[in-house]
Design an enzyme around this catalytic site. Structure first.
Site, short mmCIF file in Angstrom:
data_model
loop_
_atom_site.label_atom_id
_atom_site.label_comp_id
_atom_site.label_asym_id
_atom_site.label_seq_id
_atom_site.Cartn_x
_atom_site.Cartn_y
_atom_site.Cartn_z
CD GLU A 122 -3.17 -0.72 2.17
OE1 GLU A 122 -2.82 -0.14 3.21
OE2 GLU A 122 -4.28 -1.24 2.00
CG HIS A 241 -10.31 7.60 1.58
ND1 HIS A 241 -10.50 7.69 0.22
CD2 HIS A 241 -9.68 6.43 1.78
CE1 HIS A 241 -9.99 6.61 -0.36
NE2 HIS A 241 -9.48 5.83 0.57
NE ARG A 287 -5.76 7.12 2.46
CZ ARG A 287 -6.13 6.06 3.18
NH1 ARG A 287 -6.38 6.19 4.46
NH2 ARG A 287 -6.22 4.87 2.62
CG HIS A 345 -10.68 7.12 6.03
ND1 HIS A 345 -11.72 6.27 5.72
CD2 HIS A 345 -9.55 6.37 5.92
CE1 HIS A 345 -11.24 5.06 5.45
NE2 HIS A 345 -9.93 5.09 5.58
NE ARG A 380 -5.11 5.44 8.94
CZ ARG A 380 -5.87 4.56 8.29
NH1 ARG A 380 -6.03 3.34 8.75
NH2 ARG A 380 -6.51 4.91 7.19
C1 FAD Z 1 -14.23 2.34 5.21
C2 FAD Z 1 -13.02 2.15 6.08
C3 FAD Z 1 -11.93 1.40 5.63
C4 FAD Z 1 -10.81 1.21 6.45
N1 FAD Z 1 -9.77 0.42 6.02
C5 FAD Z 1 -8.74 0.15 6.87
C6 FAD Z 1 -7.72 -0.79 6.51
O1 FAD Z 1 -7.77 -1.39 5.44
N2 FAD Z 1 -6.71 -1.00 7.39
C7 FAD Z 1 -6.62 -0.36 8.60
O2 FAD Z 1 -5.68 -0.59 9.36
N3 FAD Z 1 -7.60 0.52 8.97
C8 FAD Z 1 -8.65 0.77 8.15
N4 FAD Z 1 -9.63 1.63 8.55
C9 FAD Z 1 -9.56 2.20 9.91
C10 FAD Z 1 -9.92 1.10 10.92
O3 FAD Z 1 -10.98 0.33 10.42
C11 FAD Z 1 -10.31 1.66 12.28
O4 FAD Z 1 -9.39 2.61 12.72
C12 FAD Z 1 -10.36 0.55 13.33
O5 FAD Z 1 -11.16 -0.51 12.86
C13 FAD Z 1 -10.93 1.06 14.63
O6 FAD Z 1 -11.21 -0.05 15.47
P1 FAD Z 1 -11.87 0.23 16.88
O7 FAD Z 1 -12.11 -1.10 17.51
O8 FAD Z 1 -11.07 1.22 17.60
O9 FAD Z 1 -13.27 0.95 16.54
P2 FAD Z 1 -14.54 0.42 15.76
O10 FAD Z 1 -14.26 -0.76 14.95
O11 FAD Z 1 -15.15 1.60 15.07
O12 FAD Z 1 -15.51 -0.05 16.94
C14 FAD Z 1 -16.08 0.88 17.83
C15 FAD Z 1 -17.16 0.18 18.64
O13 FAD Z 1 -17.62 1.02 19.68
C16 FAD Z 1 -19.05 1.10 19.68
N5 FAD Z 1 -19.37 2.39 20.27
C17 FAD Z 1 -19.03 3.63 19.84
N6 FAD Z 1 -19.43 4.55 20.74
C18 FAD Z 1 -20.03 3.87 21.76
C19 FAD Z 1 -20.62 4.26 22.99
N7 FAD Z 1 -20.66 5.56 23.38
N8 FAD Z 1 -21.17 3.30 23.79
C20 FAD Z 1 -21.13 1.98 23.41
N9 FAD Z 1 -20.55 1.56 22.27
C21 FAD Z 1 -20.00 2.49 21.46
C22 FAD Z 1 -19.42 0.90 18.21
O14 FAD Z 1 -20.75 0.49 18.06
C23 FAD Z 1 -18.40 -0.19 17.84
O15 FAD Z 1 -18.86 -1.43 18.30
C24 FAD Z 1 -10.76 1.83 7.74
C25 FAD Z 1 -11.84 2.59 8.18
C26 FAD Z 1 -12.97 2.75 7.38
C27 FAD Z 1 -14.13 3.55 7.90
#
Ligand code: FAD
Length: 535
Positions: A122, A241, A287, A345, A380
């Protein structure tokens, strides 16, 4: 205060509560097993999490010839001079063991013909090091496997459909949470006493009108930590993005960077290439550079489009998701350029944590996108966020497991629980629109001050707790962006277009400090108005 309870809410709760059912939350829960833990998620597992939408995969120096040192060097190189080098190296070194954990939990990473992990390349990575699943299905497959693993782990209790809206504290130590049923603003809050809270609530993209993030990524976790007094790091750094498909959908679907890698062009409404004059790498520039090019064309009224017609009829087969999204919006990408816009993003900033994932508040840990570890600096490196989520989730689990807590006591709340009103959709829409227009890809002091003061007013006036929390995070982002009078990484100031070497350091702030900054803006505006009136 007595604990109000919903009839379907369990009467007892574990001493460790994880808020968030994305990658960071689920991985932490599994790593804590067999220690009992409760996971609270606003949405059902598998939904409402950015993790499930990740397309590219996870960065890990697992291929022959690659090394954690090279991975860390790439991470540092894109971060605008403020990546913590030790943190980046630690992240890169722990990638391989965490990938093996994921394999054990059942994630079917793609393999080559010899059975080794298949890795792709990437932007800004000096080696092929992105592990993936069935091409672009990494997020979906990882979350599906972890959801199943969690459901089969008796020590993990999952409570879906509840939103954390406040942290409760007892003499400076986090002692519990205030929750409320999602989608029912007028439901009674539920007060849960607990000894250790792990916030894994994801990012802030949905604070913006144009975003790739799910609605649950609206900065609530950052807000509740900030309101409890936690230190927040680097909040001004938001990655956009460049190629969200602009067909009026919320969230906006992504047009993957691989399209440009395969020859798709960025053009304006006159059919002119927009990146040629801006960067020698044109469409393949970093990006943030591409995002600014796309933003500038839209701001100048010329519009911005992704022209994938050079890919020919193979487009449908090679990029079925993109093709189907366009067709469903009435656009045929094999024949016409598709309108695009930069979309919020990823949040490099978040709750400041140390190498164990500990926040500045006793009893509060944070992991995944809601945290700020120092690994990303001002920008990032692609696919480092899934990696950071698992590395820190594992460290948090280890740190918590090494501690024993007394049974949770009844929490003390600083403020009485206010009556909650329904979310006012017009105010929410105006906050999100202002984040996009005033705190977006290209910023200036005047607009940032206007936005920060508007968010502070919403925070103060609204009777809806979710909106108040959104406004809290929005004002912290806007105030920090206003204070950073330079351009660095993803933070571009049209009034301060150069990097300032004196500002080559991370931001560490608090809600109180952001409020003081905003009060100062208001005072400065009043005295300048007085001066111009000759008073
Ligand atoms: C379209 C897209 C493509 C991406 N592609 C990549 C990639 O290829 N590689 C990479 O490294 N990163 C990628 N990213 C970034 C990456 O996906 C995220 O940074 C990462 O998944 C975040 O994980 P997390 O567990 O911190 O949060 P999330 O996976 O967003 O989970 C957050 C959780 O908290 C819950 N929540 C939120 N607020 C509350 C609250 N107040 N009370 C209770 N529950 C709550 C939500 O419902 C969810 O269950 C991408 C992001 C997007 C949007």
């Amino acid at each position: 205060m007595s604990a109000a309870s919903d009839s379907d809410f369990p009467r007892t709760i574990d001493d460790v509560v994880i808020v968030g059912g994305g990658l960071a939350g689920l991985f932490c829960a599994l790593k804590l097993s067999p220690r009992p833990v409760t996971v609270i998620s606003a949405a059902p597992l598998g939904e409402g999490a950015s993790s499930a939408w990740a397309q590219g995969g996870m960065a890990a120096a697992v291929a022959e010839g690659d090394s954690p040192e090279a991975h860390a060097a790439d991470t540092v190189a894109v971060g605008g001079g403020i990546v913590d080098e030790d943190v980046a190296l630690g992240l890169a070194r722990e990638a391989a063991p965490r990938i093996h954990d994921l394999l054990r939990y059942g994630v079917p990473f793609d393999r080559d013909l010899e059975g080794r992990l298949a890795v792709s390349r990437e932007a800004a990575h000096s080696a092929r090091r992105i592990v993936h699943v069935r091409g672009d299905m990494a997020g979906k497959a990882i979350i599906a496997a972890l959801t199943e693993a969690v459901r089969n782990t008796p020590s993990v209790r999952v409570i879906e459909g509840y939103v954390a809206e406040a942290l409760l504290s007892d003499g400076g130590t986090v002692s519990g949470l205030q929750l409320r049923k999602a989608a029912d603003a007028t439901a009674h809050p539920v007060i849960v006493p607990t000894r250790a809270v792990v916030l894994a609530t994801g990012g802030i993209g949905h604070l913006y009108a144009v975003t790739t993030n799910p609605p649950e990524a609206s900065g609530l976790g950052l807000a509740i930590a900030a309101r409890a007094g936690a230190v927040i790091a680097d909040p001004e750094f938001v990655q956009f993005h460049p190629t969200a498909i602009d067909v009026g959908r919320d969230p906006a679907p992504l047009a993957t960077e691989a399209l440009r890698g395969d020859g798709a062009l960025l053009v304006n409404g006159r059919g002119e290439r927009v990146m040629l004059a801006r960067d020698s790498l044109a469409e393949l520039a970093p990006r943030d550079v591409v995002a600014r090019g796309v933003f500038a064309e839209i701001a100048a009224g010329r519009g911005a489009f992704l022209d994938a017609t050079p890919l020919g009829p193979e487009l449908a087969e090679k990029f079925p998701g993109f093709h189907a999204t366009c067709l469903s919006a009435g656009l045929d990408p094999t024949r016409q350029p598709v309108p695009i816009a930069p979309a919020a993003h990823y949040h490099m900033g978040g709750i400041a944590v140390d190498r164990h994932g500990r926040s500045s508040l006793k009893g509060l840990w944070a992991g995944g996108e809601v945290s700020s570890t120092g690994a990303h600096g001002a920008n990032r490196l692609a696919s480092n966020s899934l990696l950071e989520a698992v590395v820190y989730a594992a460290r948090i689990a280890e740190d918590i497991d090494g501690q024993s807590f007394a049974a949770p006591s009844r929490p003390h709340t600083a403020e009485p629980v206010p009556r909650n009103c329904a979310m006012p959709p017009l105010v929410e829409a105006s906050l999100r629109a202002m984040m996009s227009s005033h705190v977006g890809v290209i910023r200036n002091g005047g607009q940032l001050a206007e936005a920060a003061q508007a968010f502070a007013a919403i925070e103060q006036d609204t009777g809806n707790i979710a909106l108040r929390n959104m406004a809290t995070t929005a004002l912290i982002v806007a105030a920090s962006a206003w204070s950073r009078r330079e351009s660095r990484g993803a933070h571009e100031r049209s009034d301060y277009p150069a990097e300032d070497p004196a500002l080559r350091k991370r931001t560490m702030t608090t809600l109180a400090e952001a409020r003081r900054t905003i009060a100062g803006m208001a005072r400065a505006a009043t005295s300048s108005a007085r001066r111009s009136l000759g008073a």
